[in-house]
Design an enzyme around this catalytic site. Sequence first.
Site, PDB file in Angstrom:
ATOM      1  N   GLY A   1      45.955  31.383  42.271  1.00  0.00           N
ATOM      2  CA  GLY A   1      45.791  30.591  41.065  1.00  0.00           C
ATOM      3  C   GLY A   1      45.838  29.087  41.246  1.00  0.00           C
ATOM      4  N   THR A   2      45.538  28.580  42.444  1.00  0.00           N
ATOM      5  CA  THR A   2      45.570  27.124  42.626  1.00  0.00           C
ATOM      6  C   THR A   2      44.482  26.441  41.796  1.00  0.00           C
ATOM      7  OG1 THR A   2      44.263  27.347  44.658  1.00  0.00           O
ATOM      8  CG2 THR A   2      46.661  27.166  44.904  1.00  0.00           C
ATOM      9  N   ASN A   3      43.298  27.046  41.716  1.00  0.00           N
ATOM     10  CA  ASN A   3      42.240  26.468  40.876  1.00  0.00           C
ATOM     11  C   ASN A   3      42.609  26.546  39.399  1.00  0.00           C
ATOM     12  OD1 ASN A   3      39.976  25.300  42.285  1.00  0.00           O
ATOM     13  ND2 ASN A   3      39.599  27.324  43.144  1.00  0.00           N
TER      14      ASN A   3
ATOM     15  N   LYS B   1      35.301  49.807  31.037  1.00  0.00           N
ATOM     16  CA  LYS B   1      35.076  51.071  30.321  1.00  0.00           C
ATOM     17  C   LYS B   1      35.411  50.986  28.834  1.00  0.00           C
ATOM     18  CE  LYS B   1      34.144  53.440  34.133  1.00  0.00           C
ATOM     19  NZ  LYS B   1      32.888  53.033  34.698  1.00  0.00           N
TER      20      LYS B   1
ATOM     21  N   ASN C   1      31.465  30.182  37.312  1.00  0.00           N
ATOM     22  CA  ASN C   1      32.243  30.561  38.487  1.00  0.00           C
ATOM     23  C   ASN C   1      32.156  29.448  39.523  1.00  0.00           C
ATOM     24  OD1 ASN C   1      33.640  32.387  40.313  1.00  0.00           O
ATOM     25  ND2 ASN C   1      31.692  32.724  41.326  1.00  0.00           N
TER      26      ASN C   1
ATOM     27  N   HIS D   1      32.073  29.095  43.620  1.00  0.00           N
ATOM     28  CA  HIS D   1      31.881  29.896  44.840  1.00  0.00           C
ATOM     29  C   HIS D   1      32.100  28.995  46.054  1.00  0.00           C
ATOM     30  CE1 HIS D   1      30.406  33.263  47.184  1.00  0.00           C
ATOM     31  NE2 HIS D   1      29.713  32.393  47.901  1.00  0.00           N
TER      32      HIS D   1
END
Length: 188
Positions: free
Chosen positions: A12-14, A63, A102, A104
Amino acid sequence: MKRIVIFASGSGTNAENLIKFFQNSHNASVIQVLTNNPHAKVLERCKKLKVSALSFNKIALTKTEDVLNILKASKPDLIVLAGFLWKFPDNILNAFPNKVINVHPALLPKYGGKGMYGIHVHNAVVANKEKETGITIHYVNEHYDEGAIIFQARCDVDPNDSAEDVAAKIHELEMEHFPKVVEKLLNG
């Protein structure tokens, strides 16, 4: 006030960097962090930073509509994947079009796709003797790492860099650029 929800799977550093960046903002804040890992360090970080955090399992994400319903209740302006390792489901992408991004750890389209995350990417970069690498911030679509590119930042790869050296360079790029790109997107 714009609302950000973060999805994370690990340390969780970002996520922490984004939370701190927006803590004193008058325009946006991180209102919630969701994780697929009940033991993720991101949960501890959120507790210290007083940000709501929940964990969920694969069934709740893929689901049922449990995670989708959490998001609908949270009404995020932007959903940010920060080290989230599962493929993002279509029902959420359809409910929040062009609102899921996101980061990457490579210059897409290189080193993207299923299984290409974290140290796996950096090992491949080093093994292929790349002269540069970087980060890509992109929209999320139904395929791993194939959404439209929003931003890229580059760094050199020295011939004697290890995968860990590359990881450290990538981490610096993420810390510097990710919050600013999120802020720019929110300010439209």
